[in-house]
Design an enzyme around this catalytic site. Structure first.
Site, PDB file in Angstrom:
ATOM      1  N   HIS A 100       0.839  -1.192   0.000  1.00 13.49           N
ATOM      2  CA  HIS A 100       0.000   0.000   0.000  1.00 13.49           C
ATOM      3  C   HIS A 100       0.876   1.244   0.000  1.00 13.49           C
ATOM      4  O   HIS A 100       1.992   1.236   0.491  1.00 13.49           O
ATOM      5  CB  HIS A 100      -0.978   0.022   1.177  1.00 13.49           C
ATOM      6  CG  HIS A 100      -0.347  -0.025   2.532  1.00 13.49           C
ATOM      7  ND1 HIS A 100       0.211  -1.166   3.071  1.00 13.49           N
ATOM      8  CD2 HIS A 100      -0.203   0.932   3.485  1.00 13.49           C
ATOM      9  CE1 HIS A 100       0.665  -0.909   4.290  1.00 13.49           C
ATOM     10  NE2 HIS A 100       0.429   0.370   4.557  1.00 13.49           N
ATOM     11  N   HIS A 102       0.847   5.286   0.958  1.00 18.46           N
ATOM     12  CA  HIS A 102       0.205   6.387   1.677  1.00 18.46           C
ATOM     13  C   HIS A 102       0.353   7.649   0.842  1.00 18.46           C
ATOM     14  O   HIS A 102       1.449   7.948   0.352  1.00 18.46           O
ATOM     15  CB  HIS A 102       0.899   6.647   3.022  1.00 18.46           C
ATOM     16  CG  HIS A 102       0.753   5.555   4.003  1.00 18.46           C
ATOM     17  ND1 HIS A 102      -0.208   5.563   4.980  1.00 18.46           N
ATOM     18  CD2 HIS A 102       1.470   4.409   4.177  1.00 18.46           C
ATOM     19  CE1 HIS A 102      -0.087   4.473   5.720  1.00 18.46           C
ATOM     20  NE2 HIS A 102       0.923   3.758   5.248  1.00 18.46           N
TER      21      HIS A 102
END
Length: 137
Positions: A100, A102
């Protein structure tokens, strides 16, 4: 097969999220723990442990969406800058073992979020270190 992490559950619709973007390969949503207003996460829908283990084609799609969300953060939210980061492994701060990115809009001082780097190069042979990298890339 890996045990389903929270992001796999979000992709499968088992856990709700505030979606910002979705296509066949990528999902972007607001982080439930907003470091700053508009803090978003961009993930591949298919599970990969982290940035380092994600195929380039998928990683490029994720980064394209992260770039677009960063651009919108500045235009829409009036952010003065954006941090785009991905932690790889627990020692680097990765808490969910699903790749992932950010996207953290930055508005100025006093946000309560800081990334600082100090110079730890003393005693390192930088030319030799660079040569080792070149020989292994």
């Amino acid at each position: 097969m890996h045990e389903k992490d929270v992001f796999c559950k979000i992709v499968d619709g088992e856990i709700p999220c505030y979606k910002l973007y979705e296509d066949d390969d990528v999902l972007a949503f607001l982080d439930i723990s907003q470091v700053t207003k508009g803090h978003a996460l961009v993930i591949p829908k298919k599970h990969y442990d982290n940035f380092l283990s994600t195929p380039q084609e998928v990683m490029h799609k994720v980064m394209d969406v992260a770039q677009r969300i960063g651009q919108v953060s500045i235009k829409l939210l009036g952010a003065k800058g954006v941090n785009i980061l991905s932690n790889c492994y627990k020692e680097a701060g990765q808490s969910v073992m699903h790749f992932h990115v950010h996207v953290i809009p930055r508005y100025g001082e006093g946000e309560g979020f800081e990334i600082s780097m100090k110079d730890n190069s003393k005693g390192l042979n930088l030319p030799a270190l660079a040569e080792q990298f070149k020989n292994n890339l």
